[in-house]
Write a protein that holds these residues in place. Structure first.
Motif, PDB file in Angstrom:
ATOM      1  N   LEU A  32       0.830  -1.217   0.000  1.00 24.85           N
ATOM      2  CA  LEU A  32       0.000   0.000   0.000  1.00 24.85           C
ATOM      3  C   LEU A  32       0.859   1.259   0.000  1.00 24.85           C
ATOM      4  N   MET A  33       1.892   1.271   0.832  1.00 29.68           N
ATOM      5  CA  MET A  33       2.784   2.441   0.875  1.00 29.68           C
ATOM      6  C   MET A  33       3.497   2.629  -0.456  1.00 29.68           C
ATOM      7  N   ALA A  34       3.976   1.529  -1.058  1.00 35.37           N
ATOM      8  CA  ALA A  34       4.678   1.609  -2.340  1.00 35.37           C
ATOM      9  C   ALA A  34       3.756   2.099  -3.452  1.00 35.37           C
ATOM     10  N   LEU A  35       2.467   1.818  -3.328  1.00 36.37           N
ATOM     11  CA  LEU A  35       1.495   2.286  -4.314  1.00 36.37           C
ATOM     12  C   LEU A  35       1.128   3.757  -4.106  1.00 36.37           C
ATOM     13  N   GLY A  36       1.649   4.325  -3.017  1.00 41.21           N
ATOM     14  CA  GLY A  36       1.375   5.730  -2.744  1.00 41.21           C
ATOM     15  C   GLY A  36       0.100   5.973  -1.961  1.00 41.21           C
ATOM     16  N   ASP A  94       7.326   5.324  10.487  1.00 36.63           N
ATOM     17  CA  ASP A  94       8.593   4.825  11.032  1.00 36.63           C
ATOM     18  C   ASP A  94       8.818   3.365  10.644  1.00 36.63           C
ATOM     19  N   THR A  95       7.761   2.556  10.734  1.00 37.02           N
ATOM     20  CA  THR A  95       7.873   1.126  10.450  1.00 37.02           C
ATOM     21  C   THR A  95       8.167   0.861   8.975  1.00 37.02           C
ATOM     22  N   TYR A  96       7.579   1.654   8.116  1.00 31.74           N
ATOM     23  CA  TYR A  96       7.722   1.430   6.677  1.00 31.74           C
ATOM     24  C   TYR A  96       8.516   2.546   6.012  1.00 31.74           C
ATOM     25  N   ASN A 139      11.191   6.130   1.714  1.00 31.98           N
ATOM     26  CA  ASN A 139      12.379   6.589   1.005  1.00 31.98           C
ATOM     27  C   ASN A 139      12.245   6.342  -0.496  1.00 31.98           C
ATOM     28  N   GLU A 140      11.715   5.183  -0.867  1.00 29.26           N
ATOM     29  CA  GLU A 140      11.494   4.892  -2.286  1.00 29.26           C
ATOM     30  C   GLU A 140      10.462   5.858  -2.870  1.00 29.26           C
ATOM     31  N   SER A 165       9.156  10.634  -6.087  1.00 30.34           N
ATOM     32  CA  SER A 165       8.638  11.996  -6.081  1.00 30.34           C
ATOM     33  C   SER A 165       9.675  12.975  -6.618  1.00 30.34           C
ATOM     34  N   ALA A 166      10.936  12.813  -6.198  1.00 23.80           N
ATOM     35  CA  ALA A 166      12.013  13.675  -6.687  1.00 23.80           C
ATOM     36  C   ALA A 166      12.178  13.525  -8.197  1.00 23.80           C
ATOM     37  N   ASN A 167      12.078  12.306  -8.692  1.00 26.40           N
ATOM     38  CA  ASN A 167      12.199  12.072 -10.134  1.00 26.40           C
ATOM     39  C   ASN A 167      11.034  12.680 -10.903  1.00 26.40           C
TER      40      ASN A 167
END
Length: 144
Positions: free
Chosen positions: A96-100, A120-122, A127-128, A133-135
Motif C-alpha cells: 500500500l505504501m509503495a502504491l502511494g 517509522d515502520t515502513y 524513502n522509495e 517523487s524527486a524524479n
C-alpha cells in the motif's frame, strides 16, 4: 505442546472492528461460505455456532498448525519465497505504501495508534516514494 484454536472475545472494545476488504476478496469469501454450507448439509452438519469461513468441513476452527501447513503449501505451489503468516501484514502495508496510499489509511488498516508509527515502520518504502517523487519533480521541471 500443541496449540489449539480458541475462540474468545477481543482484548479491548477498539479491537472489535470491521475490516474493509475488496469486492474481489468479499466474493471469494462468499463463494467459500456457500460451498461450505452445501458440504455441511451433505454431511448432516449444522454447526452454526462458530459461523466461520476458514474452518473444517464440519464448521470447526482449523487447528493453527494445520492452517500453517496449508499456508506453506500454497506458498510452495505459487513458487514464492517462504514467509511467516504474520509477514502478510507487513506485505499488505508495504505494498500500500509503495502504491502511494495515504499513510493515514495505511495506519488505520494496520490499527496503528499514530500515523508516525506507520511511517517509522515502513520508512524504507517512504524513502522509495521520496525518490520517485524527486524524479517526477525533476521530469516536470526539465520538460518545461
Amino acid at each position: 505442546m500443541q496449540r489449539r484454536a480458541v475462540l474468545k472475545d477481543v482484548k479491548t472494545k477498539s479491537s472489535n472492528r470491521i475490516k474493509v476488504i475488496s469486492d474481489y476478496v468479499l466474493q471469494i469469501l462468499q463463494d467459500r461460505k456457500n460451498k461450505q454450507q452445501i458440504v455441511q448439509q451433505n454431511l448432516g452438519c449444522f454447526n452454526k455456532d462458530n459461523d466461520l469461513v476458514n474452518c473444517t468441513d464440519d464448521g470447526k476452527p482449523i487447528e493453527p498448525r494445520n492452517l500453517l501447513r496449508q499456508f506453506y503449501r500454497l506458498l510452495e505451489e505459487a513458487d514464492v519465497p517462504k514467509i511467516t503468516f504474520h509477514d502478510l501484514r507487513h506485505l499488505h502495508a508495504t505494498v500500500l505504501m509503495a502504491l502511494g496510499e495515504n499513510a493515514k489509511i495505511v495506519a488505520e488498516r494496520m490499527r496503528h495508534s499514530r500515523v508516525q508509527v506507520t511511517l517509522d515502520t515502513y520508512s524504507h518504502v517512504s524513502n522509495e516514494m521520496q525518490r520517485k517523487s524527486a524524479n517526477r519533480f525533476e521530469d516536470a521541471i526539465l520538460q518545461n
